[in-house]
Design an enzyme around this catalytic site. Structure first.
Site, PDB file in Angstrom:
ATOM      1  N   LYS A  36       0.847  -1.208   0.000  1.00  0.00           N
ATOM      2  CA  LYS A  36       0.000   0.000   0.000  1.00  0.00           C
ATOM      3  C   LYS A  36       0.880   1.255   0.000  1.00  0.00           C
ATOM      4  CE  LYS A  36      -0.119  -0.512   4.998  1.00  0.00           C
ATOM      5  NZ  LYS A  36      -0.915  -0.767   6.188  1.00  0.00           N
ATOM      6  N   TYR A 257      16.330  29.364   7.988  1.00  0.00           N
ATOM      7  CA  TYR A 257      15.128  30.034   8.494  1.00  0.00           C
ATOM      8  C   TYR A 257      15.115  30.061  10.017  1.00  0.00           C
ATOM      9  CZ  TYR A 257      12.957  29.864   3.871  1.00  0.00           C
ATOM     10  OH  TYR A 257      12.670  30.036   2.554  1.00  0.00           O
TER      11      TYR A 257
HETATM   12  C1  LIG Z   1      -0.168  -1.671   6.878  1.00  0.00           C
HETATM   13  C2  LIG Z   1      -0.799  -2.876   7.434  1.00  0.00           C
HETATM   14  C3  LIG Z   1      -0.056  -4.048   7.587  1.00  0.00           C
HETATM   15  C4  LIG Z   1       1.457  -4.080   7.424  1.00  0.00           C
HETATM   16  O1  LIG Z   1       1.998  -3.510   8.596  1.00  0.00           O
HETATM   17  P1  LIG Z   1       3.579  -3.375   8.855  1.00  0.00           P
HETATM   18  O2  LIG Z   1       3.659  -2.826  10.226  1.00  0.00           O
HETATM   19  O3  LIG Z   1       4.067  -2.394   7.831  1.00  0.00           O
HETATM   20  O4  LIG Z   1       4.156  -4.700   8.686  1.00  0.00           O
HETATM   21  C5  LIG Z   1      -0.728  -5.188   7.983  1.00  0.00           C
HETATM   22  N1  LIG Z   1      -2.067  -5.165   8.213  1.00  0.00           N
HETATM   23  C6  LIG Z   1      -2.804  -4.034   8.126  1.00  0.00           C
HETATM   24  C7  LIG Z   1      -4.247  -4.087   8.424  1.00  0.00           C
HETATM   25  C8  LIG Z   1      -2.193  -2.850   7.745  1.00  0.00           C
HETATM   26  O5  LIG Z   1      -2.922  -1.738   7.666  1.00  0.00           O
END
Ligand SMILES: *Cc1c(COP(=O)(O)O)cnc(C)c1O
Length: 360
Positions: A36, A257
């Site tokens: 994702k 800044y």
């Molecule tokens: C993003 C996500 C994962 C993966 O999590 P990591 O901590 O990056 O391994 C697994 N399950 C769900 C529901 C998530 O949203």
């Protein structure tokens, strides 16, 4: 290549090594590799391709990400949509493209009921075992499961939950969530999935049928303690840029800044072409390390949109044009995240826009 261009060097072999590492840690589970948010900033399709022959499935957040994978030709993988559908059109997208949405809202069940029969969709019932984000209450799991299993468009119903504190290996809460979840699904049929990266590496009892590693695949530790060589993870992204100026400032001169840094003596200050406009964290304070020509040097002054400023007193031999590494090989992203008061996840996801993605 322009000297001004920030470059994220991507390491396909590191991605594959880290996935193999996850599989070794959870040898009996199938894997939804979490790609994702543009593969945690590494590119959705680049990551899908790197993982394709070593994973059963992909986990994405939105139906749109899943459709993009199907349209790019990833046809045989299972694709789990972690947010679940956001509207009726996304329920139909899931059916059309064979995506497996998480289901946690009443209207989603009703939308599944309205699908034409024979659609044969696999779905995952999301159960909130203590994260308080998405999921049905454990006491309602059996009724939900019955309802979904009875829906003519649904072929299979998986059982899924998510852990709130697995990054802390000393926190018993993960154990409590796992118990709550197990009790809720004790009498229910279907594949079971609970494990993110922290669970894959730290909580083997939660591995079940499908694991969902994300951050570890990109070479970043999921644990609070930050980078640990013993985890045997390799950074998949090395974020680099170049020095575009070296200024010899006088004692007392202000840098950046807000004039948050004043030179304690006459000193060389390097300027590198990257800033929060590229995803480098604006909150990185004075002292945050970078590598210049492979050696550590500290940031001085505020991070601006397009530039950072670096104390070069320890590196008299460096020159304009030299490479600056912000994180990755030789400089764990976890260390930069800690300095900036955030987590590696956020830094990796934030790399965008002007940064050239350079696959290997
Ligand atoms: C993003 C996500 C994962 C993966 O999590 P990591 O901590 O990056 O391994 C697994 N399950 C769900 C529901 C998530 O949203």
């Amino acid at each position: 290549m322009s000297l001004r261009t920030a470059v994220a060097r991507l390491d396909r072999e590191a991605l594959r090594h880290n996935l193999a590492r996850a599989r070794r840690a959870a040898p009996h589970a199938s894997v939804f590799t979490a790609i994702k948010a543009e593969g945690y900033g590494h590119g959705l399709l680049y990551c899908a391709d790197a993982f394709a022959d070593a994973t059963e499935g992909f986990a994405v957040a939105t139906a749109g990400e899943g459709v993009a994978l199907r349209e790019a030709g990833f046809e045989r993988h299972r694709i789990c949509v972690l947010n679940g559908p956001a509207d009726d059109a996304e329920v139909r997208d899931c059916a059309t493209h064979g995506l497996e949405p998480l289901i946690h809202q009443r209207w989603q069940g009703e939308a599944l009921d309205r699908l034409p029969a024979g659609r044969a969709l696999d779905v995952w019932l999301k159960i909130d075992s203590g994260m308080g984000r998405i999921g049905v209450p454990p006491r309602e799991a059996a009724a939900w499961h019955r309802g979904l299993a009875g829906c003519s468009a649904v072929r299979g119903v998986g059982l899924m939950t998510h852990m709130a504190s697995a990054d802390d290996r000393a926190d018993e809460y993960t154990h409590r969530q796992w118990t709550t979840f197990r009790e809720a699904i004790a009498a229910l049929e279907g594949p079971v999935s609970a494990a993110n990266s922290a669970c894959v590496l730290g909580w083997p009892q939660t591995h079940a049928d499908w694991v969902r590693p994300g951050i570890m695949l990109y070479g970043c530790s999921p644990f609070l303690e930050g980078a640990e060589p013993a985890l045997d993870l390799r950074p998949a992204m090395t974020l680099t840029t170049r020095l575009i100026a070296i200024n010899h400032l006088e004692r007392g001169a202000a840098v950046g800044y807000g004039r948050s840094y004043h030179c304690p003596q006459d000193m060389p200050v390097g300027v590198a072409a990257i800033g929060y406009g590229d995803g480098y964290p604006r909150h990185a304070p004075n002292g945050t390390p970078v590598l210049v020509g492979g050696r550590r040097a500290p940031l001085v002054g505020r991070v601006s949109m397009d530039k950072i400023t670096i104390d070069l007193r320890g590196l008299p031999e460096v020159d304009v044009g030299d490479e600056v590494v912000l994180w990755g090989q030789g400089l764990p992203v976890e260390e930069i995240a800690t300095a900036a008061g955030t987590i590696g996840y956020e830094l990796l996801c934030a790399v965008h826009g002007r940064v050239a993605m350079c696959p290997s």
